[in-house]
Scaffold this motif. Structure first.
Motif, PDB file in Angstrom:
ATOM      1  N   GLY A  42      -0.416   5.782   2.028  1.00  0.00           N
ATOM      2  CA  GLY A  42      -0.133   7.123   1.765  1.00  0.00           C
ATOM      3  C   GLY A  42      -0.729   7.393   0.452  1.00  0.00           C
ATOM      4  O   GLY A  42      -1.253   6.447  -0.126  1.00  0.00           O
ATOM      5  N   LYS A  43      -0.890   8.764   0.164  1.00  0.00           N
ATOM      6  CA  LYS A  43      -1.572   9.055  -1.057  1.00  0.00           C
ATOM      7  C   LYS A  43      -0.951   8.393  -2.332  1.00  0.00           C
ATOM      8  O   LYS A  43      -1.734   8.125  -3.245  1.00  0.00           O
ATOM      9  N   ASP A  44       0.491   8.299  -2.195  1.00  0.00           N
ATOM     10  CA  ASP A  44       1.120   7.820  -3.354  1.00  0.00           C
ATOM     11  C   ASP A  44       0.583   6.447  -3.612  1.00  0.00           C
ATOM     12  O   ASP A  44       0.922   5.944  -4.968  1.00  0.00           O
ATOM     13  N   GLN A  45       0.009   5.745  -2.852  1.00  0.00           N
ATOM     14  CA  GLN A  45      -0.477   4.482  -3.097  1.00  0.00           C
ATOM     15  C   GLN A  45      -1.884   4.305  -3.568  1.00  0.00           C
ATOM     16  O   GLN A  45      -2.424   3.155  -3.849  1.00  0.00           O
ATOM     17  N   LEU A  46      -2.705   5.438  -3.575  1.00  0.00           N
ATOM     18  CA  LEU A  46      -4.209   5.372  -3.816  1.00  0.00           C
ATOM     19  C   LEU A  46      -4.391   4.501  -5.518  1.00  0.00           C
ATOM     20  O   LEU A  46      -5.361   3.891  -5.577  1.00  0.00           O
ATOM     21  N   PRO A  47      -3.457   4.989  -6.512  1.00  0.00           N
ATOM     22  CA  PRO A  47      -3.632   4.207  -7.762  1.00  0.00           C
ATOM     23  C   PRO A  47      -3.387   2.608  -7.660  1.00  0.00           C
ATOM     24  O   PRO A  47      -4.378   1.932  -8.354  1.00  0.00           O
ATOM     25  N   HIS A  48      -2.623   2.301  -6.693  1.00  0.00           N
ATOM     26  CA  HIS A  48      -2.283   0.816  -6.514  1.00  0.00           C
ATOM     27  C   HIS A  48      -3.677   0.222  -6.084  1.00  0.00           C
ATOM     28  O   HIS A  48      -4.220  -1.006  -6.424  1.00  0.00           O
ATOM     29  N   LEU A  49      -4.175   1.058  -4.965  1.00  0.00           N
ATOM     30  CA  LEU A  49      -5.452   0.460  -4.221  1.00  0.00           C
ATOM     31  C   LEU A  49      -6.597   0.633  -5.376  1.00  0.00           C
ATOM     32  O   LEU A  49      -7.506  -0.369  -5.312  1.00  0.00           O
ATOM     33  N   GLU A  50      -6.764   1.461  -6.122  1.00  0.00           N
ATOM     34  CA  GLU A  50      -7.883   1.612  -7.024  1.00  0.00           C
ATOM     35  C   GLU A  50      -7.675   0.271  -8.059  1.00  0.00           C
ATOM     36  O   GLU A  50      -8.519  -0.273  -8.484  1.00  0.00           O
ATOM     37  N   ILE A  51      -6.400   0.153  -8.445  1.00  0.00           N
ATOM     38  CA  ILE A  51      -6.262  -1.182  -9.369  1.00  0.00           C
ATOM     39  C   ILE A  51      -6.786  -2.555  -8.650  1.00  0.00           C
ATOM     40  O   ILE A  51      -7.591  -3.536  -9.110  1.00  0.00           O
ATOM     41  N   THR A  52      -6.419  -2.499  -7.137  1.00  0.00           N
ATOM     42  CA  THR A  52      -6.883  -3.590  -6.463  1.00  0.00           C
ATOM     43  C   THR A  52      -8.437  -4.020  -6.313  1.00  0.00           C
ATOM     44  O   THR A  52      -9.017  -4.906  -6.594  1.00  0.00           O
ATOM     45  N   ARG A  53      -9.090  -2.719  -6.411  1.00  0.00           N
ATOM     46  CA  ARG A  53     -10.700  -2.687  -6.413  1.00  0.00           C
ATOM     47  C   ARG A  53     -11.118  -3.105  -7.757  1.00  0.00           C
ATOM     48  O   ARG A  53     -12.011  -3.746  -7.913  1.00  0.00           O
TER      49      ARG A  53
END
Ligand code: TRP
Ligand code: SF4
Length: 327
Positions: free
Chosen positions: A148-159
């Motif tokens: 979900g949208k709320d998890q995008l910052p976490h995915l950005e950190i992963t990248r």
């Protein structure tokens, strides 16, 4: 085949928001990708460490729900995060190269602390939540992560962590991409987004009487005070649920009749209850089936965890090699 990975924290019962927002999407992805789905019990512990029993109590039913909605262990790898210890090792190694600032600036870090106040989330483990999530994703070299949208910052950190790893050592991980879920928004009983913490949810496990009761309490068009007032389906959460569970003819009829006060909210809710219960009936039947065979469910998860471990340990060999930990 490209790989998809996603996880869910076992912190409570599954509701209709999860069903339409997460599981139906997970089920579809199985047709096109090699999927890994896991219970993020270590992530659950970052917020539930004072009363961790909820994690154990939720886990079995969560897997029952996955199987009941059609997550297929023949196609997908279903596992428990803490049963694959390699996640913890990668978390540790990635923590060496993750700048503190990335974690302190993470918007969900502050938001969650605000939202879950009453619990002390000023821990080392909670700050490192995104590093553990990065480990979850990168250890399987996942290409796509449905969130979900709320998890995008976490995915950005992963990248960012994947890029930093490649910059410091060499490229081991592909940069994963978010697969944003186009899901219908599911309102709860009070019209806000359905969520356990708002206490407004209809659960997959709710029997028809409970569903009838909850639907009867739902907020409708606030301007429709009396039965003779015309209503506006577009602002009514009952109608939003009709759009998910009722056929097009019914929708058209309700839309028309509501606007000219031809149907009352009580009847409209009765129709919704019927259609919602019919929709859930086969799923609830499968839930009962698996709940009566919890040891088989456990076997499925053990097998999945063993398969996940094989993939994870192969990646760890490469990681140790790259980081000079292979002597
Ligand atoms: N943080 C995710 C959530 O709260 C759960 C999660 C943990 C996750 N690890 C993950 C999701 C890896 C996707 C990929 O929903
Ligand atoms: Fe909502 Fe149905 Fe009442 Fe119209 S009749 S306001 S759609 S509950």
């Amino acid at each position: 085949m490209q790989r998809v990975l996603s996880g869910m924290r076992p912190t409570g019962k599954t509701h209709l928001g999860h069903l339409h927002g997460v599981f139906e999407n997970w089920r579809q992805l199985q047709q096109r990708y090699e999927c890994f789905y896991f219970a993020a019990d270590w992530h659950a512990l970052t917020s539930e460490y004072r009363d961790p029993l909820v994690i154990q109590e939720t886990m079995g039913e969560m897997f029952v729900d996955w199987l009941s909605v059609g997550i297929d262990p023949e196609k997908s790898t279903i596992f428990v995060q803490s049963w694959v210890k390699e996640h913890a090792e990668l978390h540790l190694l990635l923590s060496m190269i993750t700048p503190l600032g990335w974690l302190e600036r993470n918007p969900t870090y502050k938001e969650q602390q605000e939202e879950l106040k009453g619990r002390d989330l000023g821990t080392y483990g909670f700050l490192g939540y995104p590093v553990l999530q990065a480990a979850d994703i990168l250890i399987y070299k996942a290409h796509y992560v449905p969130v979900g949208k709320d998890q995008l910052p976490h995915l950005e950190i992963t990248r960012e962590i994947a890029r930093r790893f490649a910059f410091l050592y060499r490229q081991v991980f592909p940069e994963p991409q978010a697969l944003l879920t186009e899901a219908p928004s599911v309102p709860g009983i009070d019209g806000r987004k359905m969520s356990k913490s708002y206490d407004n949810a209809i659960y997959l496990a709710d029997p028809p009487e409970v569903i009838a009761q909850k639907v009867s309490q739902m907020f409708t068009d606030p301007q429709r005070g009396r039965r003779t007032d015309p209503g506006r389906p577009e602002v009514c959460s009952v109608f939003t649920l009709h759009k998910i569970y009722s056929p097009p003819e019914t929708l058209r009829e309700i839309d028309e009749e509501c606007r000219r006060a031809g149907i009352g909210c009580v009847d409209c809710k009765r129709i919704l209850t019927k259609n919602l219960c019919d929709y859930l009936a086969p799923l609830q039947e499968r839930r009962r089936h698996y709940l009566g065979r919890l040891s088989e469910v456990r076997d499925i998860v053990e097998e999945g965890s063993a398969r996940a471990r094989r993939v994870a340990s192969a990646t760890m060999e490469e990681v140790r090699e790259a980081m000079g930990m292979a002597w």
